[in-house]
Design an enzyme around this catalytic site. Structure first.
Site, PDB file in Angstrom:
ATOM      1  N   HIS A   1      49.239  43.246   9.342  1.00 24.65           N
ATOM      2  CA  HIS A   1      50.649  42.894   9.192  1.00 24.65           C
ATOM      3  C   HIS A   1      51.407  43.981   8.451  1.00 24.65           C
ATOM      4  O   HIS A   1      52.546  44.307   8.792  1.00 24.65           O
ATOM      5  CB  HIS A   1      50.789  41.550   8.477  1.00 24.65           C
ATOM      6  CG  HIS A   1      52.204  41.123   8.350  1.00 24.65           C
ATOM      7  ND1 HIS A   1      52.807  40.932   7.136  1.00 24.65           N
ATOM      8  CD2 HIS A   1      53.156  40.878   9.275  1.00 24.65           C
ATOM      9  CE1 HIS A   1      54.068  40.575   7.323  1.00 24.65           C
ATOM     10  NE2 HIS A   1      54.301  40.549   8.610  1.00 24.65           N
TER      11      HIS A   1
ATOM     12  N   GLU B   1      57.956  38.892   1.738  1.00 26.79           N
ATOM     13  CA  GLU B   1      57.834  37.977   2.872  1.00 26.79           C
ATOM     14  C   GLU B   1      56.808  36.883   2.553  1.00 26.79           C
ATOM     15  O   GLU B   1      57.030  35.705   2.853  1.00 26.79           O
ATOM     16  CB  GLU B   1      57.419  38.759   4.115  1.00 26.79           C
ATOM     17  CG  GLU B   1      57.323  37.936   5.370  1.00 26.79           C
ATOM     18  CD  GLU B   1      56.918  38.766   6.577  1.00 26.79           C
ATOM     19  OE1 GLU B   1      56.447  38.151   7.552  1.00 26.79           O
ATOM     20  OE2 GLU B   1      57.041  40.006   6.561  1.00 26.79           O
TER      21      GLU B   1
ATOM     22  N   GLU C   1      52.345  46.545  10.868  1.00 24.40           N
ATOM     23  CA  GLU C   1      53.480  46.146  11.706  1.00 24.40           C
ATOM     24  C   GLU C   1      54.770  46.703  11.093  1.00 24.40           C
ATOM     25  O   GLU C   1      55.652  47.190  11.801  1.00 24.40           O
ATOM     26  CB  GLU C   1      53.549  44.622  11.805  1.00 24.40           C
ATOM     27  CG  GLU C   1      54.768  44.093  12.516  1.00 24.40           C
ATOM     28  CD  GLU C   1      54.964  42.608  12.284  1.00 24.40           C
ATOM     29  OE1 GLU C   1      56.130  42.191  12.111  1.00 24.40           O
ATOM     30  OE2 GLU C   1      53.960  41.862  12.254  1.00 24.40           O
ATOM     31  N   HIS C   2      54.868  46.666   9.782  1.00 23.81           N
ATOM     32  CA  HIS C   2      56.039  47.183   9.079  1.00 23.81           C
ATOM     33  C   HIS C   2      56.008  48.710   8.952  1.00 23.81           C
ATOM     34  O   HIS C   2      57.027  49.375   9.161  1.00 23.81           O
ATOM     35  CB  HIS C   2      56.130  46.554   7.685  1.00 23.81           C
ATOM     36  CG  HIS C   2      56.485  45.111   7.713  1.00 23.81           C
ATOM     37  ND1 HIS C   2      57.742  44.654   7.421  1.00 23.81           N
ATOM     38  CD2 HIS C   2      55.734  44.012   7.994  1.00 23.81           C
ATOM     39  CE1 HIS C   2      57.768  43.339   7.519  1.00 23.81           C
ATOM     40  NE2 HIS C   2      56.553  42.922   7.871  1.00 23.81           N
TER      41      HIS C   2
END
Length: 183
Positions: free
Chosen positions: A39, A121, A42-43
């Site tokens: 994840h 997040e 992903e950023h």
């Protein structure tokens, strides 16, 4: 020859192109002590490459009229874009450049910035909302802790804090290559 699989499904009724890149990497591929890497990447993939400065990937796509996003799950990470037909070459060039050169441009500042985004997040979606920890509890009931699906995709704060520039580059090199992607 490089292993990239390309699927083309033309539809000439709309003046846009939908690009979707699926990488065969998700939280199931993370090592113990390094949860959240899929994840996090992903950023990080939007933080620039050798020929595109940090933030310019999204800026260029949005200036061309595109919508861009990405998601990560246990088994995959995908990057998707809808672009006007005239921006297809730009979109493909940006994807190729970051796939070929992201480790060159990855800096400690970029990694730290996106680590902070992911941690925020996690706070907003898991830690500081009612029932935000339900999914984590369900996973612990269904899978043993050492199972590849035994942790959340977002990872733990401690593991995110422990992510180093070297470990991030190794993760990229292991999973972000044409032979591990479907366009």
């Amino acid at each position: 020859p490089n292993g990239l699989r390309v699927i083309v499904s033309p539809d000439h009724t709309a003046p846009v192109v939908a690009l979707n890149l699926w990488y065969d990497v998700g939280s199931r591929d993370e090592e113990p002590g390094a949860t959240g890497f899929a994840h996090l990447f992903e950023h990080v993939m939007f933080q620039g490459s050798a020929h595109v400065a940090s933030g310019e990937h999204l800026e260029a796509m949005q200036a061309a009229g595109a919508s861009v996003n990405a998601t990560t799950w246990f088994d995959r990470t995908n990057y998707f874009e809808t672009v006007p037909i005239g921006a297809l070459d730009l979109a493909l060039w940006l994807e190729a450049d970051r796939l070929a050169t992201l480790p060159v441009a990855l800096t400690q500042d970029n990694l730290d910035n996106q680590r902070d985004v992911v941690k925020e997040e996690k706070r907003q979606r898991y830690d500081n909302v009612p029932y935000g920890d339900v999914f984590e509890h369900v996973l612990s009931l269904v899978f043993p802790a050492d199972h590849e699906y035994g942790h959340t995709v977002i990872g733990s704060m401690a593991d995110l804090d422990a992510a180093s520039l070297d470990s991030a580059r190794r993760f990229f090199e292991a999973y972000y290559h044409p032979g591990n992607c479907v366009l």
